[in-house]
Design a protein around this motif. Structure first.
Motif, PDB file in Angstrom:
ATOM      1  N   ALA A 110     -21.892  24.626 -24.290  1.00  0.00           N
ATOM      2  CA  ALA A 110     -22.265  25.830 -25.046  1.00  0.00           C
ATOM      3  C   ALA A 110     -21.652  27.081 -24.438  1.00  0.00           C
ATOM      4  O   ALA A 110     -21.453  28.082 -25.136  1.00  0.00           O
ATOM      5  CB  ALA A 110     -23.786  25.956 -25.102  1.00  0.00           C
ATOM      6  N   SER A 111     -21.339  27.028 -23.150  1.00  0.00           N
ATOM      7  CA  SER A 111     -20.787  28.177 -22.437  1.00  0.00           C
ATOM      8  C   SER A 111     -19.262  28.179 -22.409  1.00  0.00           C
ATOM      9  O   SER A 111     -18.656  29.109 -21.871  1.00  0.00           O
ATOM     10  CB  SER A 111     -21.315  28.198 -20.997  1.00  0.00           C
ATOM     11  N   GLY A 112     -18.642  27.124 -22.940  1.00  0.00           N
ATOM     12  CA  GLY A 112     -17.187  27.044 -22.905  1.00  0.00           C
ATOM     13  C   GLY A 112     -16.633  26.547 -21.598  1.00  0.00           C
ATOM     14  O   GLY A 112     -15.412  26.524 -21.404  1.00  0.00           O
ATOM     15  N   ARG A 113     -17.512  26.122 -20.680  1.00  0.00           N
ATOM     16  CA  ARG A 113     -17.028  25.615 -19.391  1.00  0.00           C
ATOM     17  C   ARG A 113     -16.609  24.151 -19.477  1.00  0.00           C
ATOM     18  O   ARG A 113     -15.882  23.644 -18.621  1.00  0.00           O
ATOM     19  CB  ARG A 113     -18.116  25.776 -18.327  1.00  0.00           C
ATOM     20  N   TYR A 114     -17.104  23.454 -20.495  1.00  0.00           N
ATOM     21  CA  TYR A 114     -16.735  22.059 -20.713  1.00  0.00           C
ATOM     22  C   TYR A 114     -16.236  21.917 -22.149  1.00  0.00           C
ATOM     23  O   TYR A 114     -16.877  22.404 -23.087  1.00  0.00           O
ATOM     24  CB  TYR A 114     -17.925  21.118 -20.484  1.00  0.00           C
ATOM     25  N   THR A 115     -15.097  21.275 -22.318  1.00  0.00           N
ATOM     26  CA  THR A 115     -14.532  21.045 -23.647  1.00  0.00           C
ATOM     27  C   THR A 115     -14.869  19.633 -24.093  1.00  0.00           C
ATOM     28  O   THR A 115     -14.366  18.658 -23.503  1.00  0.00           O
ATOM     29  CB  THR A 115     -13.010  21.233 -23.648  1.00  0.00           C
ATOM     30  N   PRO A 116     -15.711  19.459 -25.106  1.00  0.00           N
ATOM     31  CA  PRO A 116     -16.028  18.116 -25.590  1.00  0.00           C
ATOM     32  C   PRO A 116     -14.769  17.379 -26.025  1.00  0.00           C
ATOM     33  O   PRO A 116     -13.795  17.982 -26.492  1.00  0.00           O
ATOM     34  CB  PRO A 116     -16.964  18.381 -26.782  1.00  0.00           C
ATOM     35  N   LYS A 117     -14.784  16.058 -25.879  1.00  0.00           N
ATOM     36  CA  LYS A 117     -13.605  15.264 -26.198  1.00  0.00           C
ATOM     37  C   LYS A 117     -13.185  15.446 -27.660  1.00  0.00           C
ATOM     38  O   LYS A 117     -11.982  15.487 -27.966  1.00  0.00           O
ATOM     39  CB  LYS A 117     -13.881  13.776 -25.917  1.00  0.00           C
ATOM     40  N   ALA A 118     -14.145  15.543 -28.577  1.00  0.00           N
ATOM     41  CA  ALA A 118     -13.805  15.717 -29.995  1.00  0.00           C
ATOM     42  C   ALA A 118     -13.062  17.024 -30.226  1.00  0.00           C
ATOM     43  O   ALA A 118     -12.161  17.099 -31.068  1.00  0.00           O
ATOM     44  CB  ALA A 118     -15.065  15.664 -30.856  1.00  0.00           C
ATOM     45  N   VAL A 119     -13.431  18.070 -29.487  1.00  0.00           N
ATOM     46  CA  VAL A 119     -12.740  19.351 -29.610  1.00  0.00           C
ATOM     47  C   VAL A 119     -11.334  19.234 -29.046  1.00  0.00           C
ATOM     48  O   VAL A 119     -10.352  19.712 -29.639  1.00  0.00           O
ATOM     49  CB  VAL A 119     -13.528  20.470 -28.896  1.00  0.00           C
ATOM     50  N   GLY A 120     -11.197  18.592 -27.896  1.00  0.00           N
ATOM     51  CA  GLY A 120      -9.883  18.418 -27.294  1.00  0.00           C
ATOM     52  C   GLY A 120      -8.938  17.625 -28.183  1.00  0.00           C
ATOM     53  O   GLY A 120      -7.723  17.835 -28.160  1.00  0.00           O
ATOM     54  N   LEU A 121      -9.496  16.703 -28.984  1.00  0.00           N
ATOM     55  CA  LEU A 121      -8.683  15.891 -29.883  1.00  0.00           C
ATOM     56  C   LEU A 121      -8.516  16.537 -31.257  1.00  0.00           C
ATOM     57  O   LEU A 121      -7.908  15.937 -32.149  1.00  0.00           O
ATOM     58  CB  LEU A 121      -9.331  14.506 -30.059  1.00  0.00           C
ATOM     59  N   ALA A 122      -9.061  17.739 -31.433  1.00  0.00           N
ATOM     60  CA  ALA A 122      -9.019  18.430 -32.733  1.00  0.00           C
ATOM     61  C   ALA A 122      -9.601  17.547 -33.832  1.00  0.00           C
ATOM     62  O   ALA A 122      -9.054  17.439 -34.930  1.00  0.00           O
ATOM     63  CB  ALA A 122      -7.601  18.877 -33.078  1.00  0.00           C
ATOM     64  N   GLN A 123     -10.727  16.896 -33.535  1.00  0.00           N
ATOM     65  CA  GLN A 123     -11.406  16.023 -34.492  1.00  0.00           C
ATOM     66  C   GLN A 123     -12.388  16.880 -35.290  1.00  0.00           C
ATOM     67  O   GLN A 123     -13.535  17.076 -34.896  1.00  0.00           O
ATOM     68  CB  GLN A 123     -12.145  14.902 -33.747  1.00  0.00           C
ATOM     69  N   TYR A 124     -11.937  17.416 -36.407  1.00  0.00           N
ATOM     70  CA  TYR A 124     -12.729  18.383 -37.170  1.00  0.00           C
ATOM     71  C   TYR A 124     -13.060  17.814 -38.550  1.00  0.00           C
ATOM     72  O   TYR A 124     -12.445  18.150 -39.557  1.00  0.00           O
ATOM     73  CB  TYR A 124     -11.964  19.700 -37.305  1.00  0.00           C
ATOM     74  N   ASP A 125     -14.035  16.920 -38.591  1.00  0.00           N
ATOM     75  CA  ASP A 125     -14.398  16.213 -39.812  1.00  0.00           C
ATOM     76  C   ASP A 125     -15.366  17.035 -40.663  1.00  0.00           C
ATOM     77  O   ASP A 125     -16.339  17.592 -40.152  1.00  0.00           O
ATOM     78  CB  ASP A 125     -15.042  14.875 -39.469  1.00  0.00           C
ATOM     79  N   PHE A 126     -15.105  17.045 -41.975  1.00  0.00           N
ATOM     80  CA  PHE A 126     -15.937  17.810 -42.906  1.00  0.00           C
ATOM     81  C   PHE A 126     -16.001  17.064 -44.234  1.00  0.00           C
ATOM     82  O   PHE A 126     -14.991  16.942 -44.929  1.00  0.00           O
ATOM     83  CB  PHE A 126     -15.354  19.208 -43.115  1.00  0.00           C
ATOM     84  N   ILE A 127     -17.172  16.509 -44.568  1.00  0.00           N
ATOM     85  CA  ILE A 127     -17.359  15.814 -45.843  1.00  0.00           C
ATOM     86  C   ILE A 127     -18.682  16.261 -46.455  1.00  0.00           C
ATOM     87  O   ILE A 127     -19.754  15.916 -45.948  1.00  0.00           O
ATOM     88  CB  ILE A 127     -17.356  14.286 -45.678  1.00  0.00           C
ATOM     89  N   PRO A 128     -18.641  17.050 -47.538  1.00  0.00           N
ATOM     90  CA  PRO A 128     -19.881  17.407 -48.228  1.00  0.00           C
ATOM     91  C   PRO A 128     -20.520  16.169 -48.858  1.00  0.00           C
ATOM     92  O   PRO A 128     -19.832  15.193 -49.201  1.00  0.00           O
ATOM     93  CB  PRO A 128     -19.414  18.394 -49.303  1.00  0.00           C
ATOM     94  N   TRP A 129     -21.829  16.213 -49.017  1.00  0.00           N
ATOM     95  CA  TRP A 129     -22.592  15.114 -49.603  1.00  0.00           C
ATOM     96  C   TRP A 129     -22.703  15.317 -51.106  1.00  0.00           C
ATOM     97  O   TRP A 129     -23.199  16.345 -51.564  1.00  0.00           O
ATOM     98  CB  TRP A 129     -23.975  15.073 -48.965  1.00  0.00           C
ATOM     99  N   LYS A 130     -22.214  14.349 -51.876  1.00  0.00           N
ATOM    100  CA  LYS A 130     -22.432  14.353 -53.317  1.00  0.00           C
ATOM    101  C   LYS A 130     -23.697  13.552 -53.559  1.00  0.00           C
ATOM    102  O   LYS A 130     -23.682  12.328 -53.569  1.00  0.00           O
ATOM    103  CB  LYS A 130     -21.231  13.750 -54.048  1.00  0.00           C
ATOM    104  N   ARG A 131     -24.797  14.216 -53.756  1.00  0.00           N
ATOM    105  CA  ARG A 131     -26.115  13.606 -53.688  1.00  0.00           C
ATOM    106  C   ARG A 131     -26.303  12.508 -54.734  1.00  0.00           C
ATOM    107  O   ARG A 131     -25.813  12.579 -55.839  1.00  0.00           O
ATOM    108  CB  ARG A 131     -27.201  14.659 -53.850  1.00  0.00           C
ATOM    109  N   GLY A 132     -27.079  11.518 -54.321  1.00  0.00           N
ATOM    110  CA  GLY A 132     -27.378  10.411 -55.210  1.00  0.00           C
ATOM    111  C   GLY A 132     -26.344   9.314 -55.183  1.00  0.00           C
ATOM    112  O   GLY A 132     -26.527   8.271 -55.798  1.00  0.00           O
ATOM    113  N   VAL A 133     -25.237   9.521 -54.453  1.00  0.00           N
ATOM    114  CA  VAL A 133     -24.179   8.525 -54.397  1.00  0.00           C
ATOM    115  C   VAL A 133     -24.134   7.868 -53.023  1.00  0.00           C
ATOM    116  O   VAL A 133     -24.047   6.663 -52.902  1.00  0.00           O
ATOM    117  CB  VAL A 133     -22.809   9.156 -54.729  1.00  0.00           C
ATOM    118  N   SER A 134     -24.199   8.673 -51.974  1.00  0.00           N
ATOM    119  CA  SER A 134     -24.048   8.143 -50.623  1.00  0.00           C
ATOM    120  C   SER A 134     -25.391   7.698 -50.047  1.00  0.00           C
ATOM    121  O   SER A 134     -26.426   8.273 -50.328  1.00  0.00           O
ATOM    122  CB  SER A 134     -23.434   9.204 -49.706  1.00  0.00           C
ATOM    123  N   LEU A 135     -25.330   6.661 -49.218  1.00  0.00           N
ATOM    124  CA  LEU A 135     -26.466   6.262 -48.400  1.00  0.00           C
ATOM    125  C   LEU A 135     -26.126   6.464 -46.936  1.00  0.00           C
ATOM    126  O   LEU A 135     -26.975   6.358 -46.098  1.00  0.00           O
ATOM    127  CB  LEU A 135     -26.812   4.795 -48.634  1.00  0.00           C
TER     128      LEU A 135
END
Length: 546
Positions: free
Chosen positions: A521-546
């Motif tokens: 949270a302080s920027g002193r440690y970079t999470p592995k997902a951030v270092g790998l530029a893993q920026y996933d974004f999927i909105p939920w289309k309700r009633g379809v996904s489980l």
């Protein structure tokens, strides 16, 4: 949970999680004939049991409940002799319907005196929120703008000299042309905006062609990202004719930011002179925005300003024994310090609803949780689905035989603190403490929603491994077992495996994991997902996904 595991450390080959359980978990591959001591009663395995899988402690008749974590996680579909593996061939999903006695007001908060006065270095926003990162956001209102988003992504990366895939591109050139890696190394370039963590570009498949409700939900989700404490400002690209109109997004943003404190720039391609003009205008807003965002530096903030979203994906038979309860212990500590947690994935709370209802702070909160769960189940039934279909093939292979078994372990991520509020999808978190959020069990859809509701740091547990991250909220990955931490060390941030081996208790590791959260949270440690530029974004289309 921590006391149970601690008292059973002498039995390294298997574990009974709760005193009421009629199954044990194999902690290693156990051959047929293995002798197991279960609280002084010796049992001999009738067949080989793979590690992470469960075996019966007594003879179970057809229809008998399979009990784990002290709750019903399945039903025997045929006789299961003592010492036999619990499998999809002899067990099916089943839950208990009895309501436990209410436990409101009985929570004993953990001792957090050692953390009194501890702060993290965050970005203070004009609305009083505090970010754990400082990013500029670029979003499309409709999928038609995804190509322009990609153009902007590549142009900005090139201009800033911050291409996250530079090393892989060099690898590809070397493989194709035989160039040495060092021949294509770019010279070091000082960061032009040292107080900014980068520009994040979202793409999605929604905005038009769906229902009005889909368009509204998308605008509400995007508004949650635009007003997120980790976001300094946003550039929005619209085509113009789509269902998700700019005015819908403006209204959703205004509801969260009534004073207009967040800079948001709206650009419409159909009203622009040309594509080149659109790209030029967008780049101008981005670079001007970066200069403005760079004026904000990290400063001390109380831990009460942290909101941990908790998620699991690629779960295994150890997740509910190590990583999930470990994360729950961290959430309890943060809540005791005045902070918040958000527990999502409603299909993975199936079977423990009544336990969570008993923890709700009042009847209104409990009734809303019940109403949202029942509404979700009705939506699933309309498309021929059911919560029992949630476990993936990988879950089943690694010992999570039923949805109830998976859910009982997944719910451990929420710890034991009172449930202060229940949020529907896209609703912002407003109450400090543990919140429940209605999302699907799909990893990325749920993680996307956690950030949209205000989580400024996400803890993601996994037993099989996943690279999932998020564009605006740093994601820390916690492995349930040490073998995964070694094999996928490039994506795992914290190993909960010592809990399984009996080398460390949950309380001990919770202190270490919370400290890692503070560093991230302080920027002193970079999470592995951030270092790998893993920026996933999927909105939920309700009633379809489980």
């Amino acid at each position: 949970m921590s006391d149970t595991i601690a008292s059973d450390r002498g039995q390294r080959n298997s574990l009974r999680v709760h005193a009421a359980d009629n199954v044990r978990v194999a902690l290693e591959d156990l051959p047929a004939g293995t002798r197991v001591d279960d609280d002084g009663r010796e049992l001999r395995l009738a067949e080989a049991v793979r590690h992470k899988h469960k075996f019966s402690l007594r003879d179970l008749a057809t229809g008998d409940a399979v009990i784990m974590y002290g709750v019903t996680v399945g039903r025997a579909t045929r006789p299961i002799p003592a010492g036999t593996a619990i499998t999809v061939d002899n067990t099916e999903h089943s839950i208990a319907t009895s309501v436990p006695q209410a436990r409101r007001g009985e929570w004993q908060a953990p001792d957090v005196s050692a953390l009194a006065g501890t702060t993290f270095e965050g970005y203070h926003r004009p609305d009083g929120k505090v970010g754990t990162a400082n990013v500029w956001l670029v979003v499309p209102l409709v999928f038609c703008e995804n190509r322009n988003i990609e153009v902007l992504r590549q142009c900005v990366a090139d201009a800033l000299g911050e291409d996250p895939y530079r090393d892989y591109k060099r690898m590809a050139r070397a493989l194709l042309h035989g160039e040495r890696d060092d021949e294509q190394a770019a010279p070091f370039r000082e960061r032009p905006f040292p107080n900014v963590d980068g520009v994040r570009f979202l793409t999605h498949t929604l905005g038009c062609g769906g229902t009005d409700d889909d368009a509204e939900a998308l605008c509400q989700l995007l508004a949650g990202y635009i007003c997120h404490p980790n976001v300094a400002g946003t550039t929005v690209l619209s085509l113009g004719c789509q269902k998700a109109q700019i005015e819908m997004l403006r209204a959703a943003v205004a509801a969260r930011d009534p004073k207009g404190l967040r800079p948001v720039h709206y650009l419409e391609q159909q009203a622009s002179r040309s594509e080149e003009a659109l790209i030029r205008d967008a780049l101008t807003t981005i670079f001007d925005g970066l200069a403005e965002a760079n004026a904000v530096a990290r400063a001390p903030a109380p831990l009460s300003a942290l909101t941990l979203g908790v998620e699991c994906g690629g779960s295994d038979g150890f997740s509910g024994l190590s990583a999930n309860p470990l994360v729950g212990a961290v959430v309890d500590r943060l809540v005791a310090l005045g902070g918040s947690g958000i527990l999502s994935e409603f299909p993975e709370l199936c079977g423990v609803e009544h336990e969570l209802m008993a923890r709700c702070r009042d009847d209104r909160v409990a009734e809303r949780f019940q109403a949202l769960m029942e509404a979700y189940q009705r939506h699933a039934a309309r498309v021929g689905a059911d919560f029992s279909m949630n476990p993936s093939p990988g879950n089943v292979r690694d010992g999570l035989i039923t949805d109830a078994m998976k859910s009982a372990g997944a719910a451990k991520k929420g710890g034991d603190s009172p449930v202060v509020d229940v949020l529907d999808y896209t609703e912002p978190q407003t109450r400090a403490g543990l919140n429940l959020l209605c999302t699907p069990g799909n990893d990325v859809e749920s993680t996307t929603a956690l950030a949209g509701s205000g989580a400024n740091l996400i803890l993601f547990t996994t037993g099989l491994g996943t690279p999932t991250g998020n564009p605006v909220a740093p994601v820390l990955k916690i492995s349930s077992n040490s073998e995964l931490a070694r094999r996928m060390g490039d994506v795992i941030d914290f190993d909960a495996g010592p809990i399984i081996r009996g080398e460390a208790g949950i309380d001990e590791l919770a202190e270490r994991l919370l400290r890692l959260c503070i560093d991230a949270a302080s920027g002193r440690y970079t999470p592995k997902a951030v270092g790998l530029a893993q920026y996933d974004f999927i909105p939920w289309k309700r009633g379809v996904s489980l």
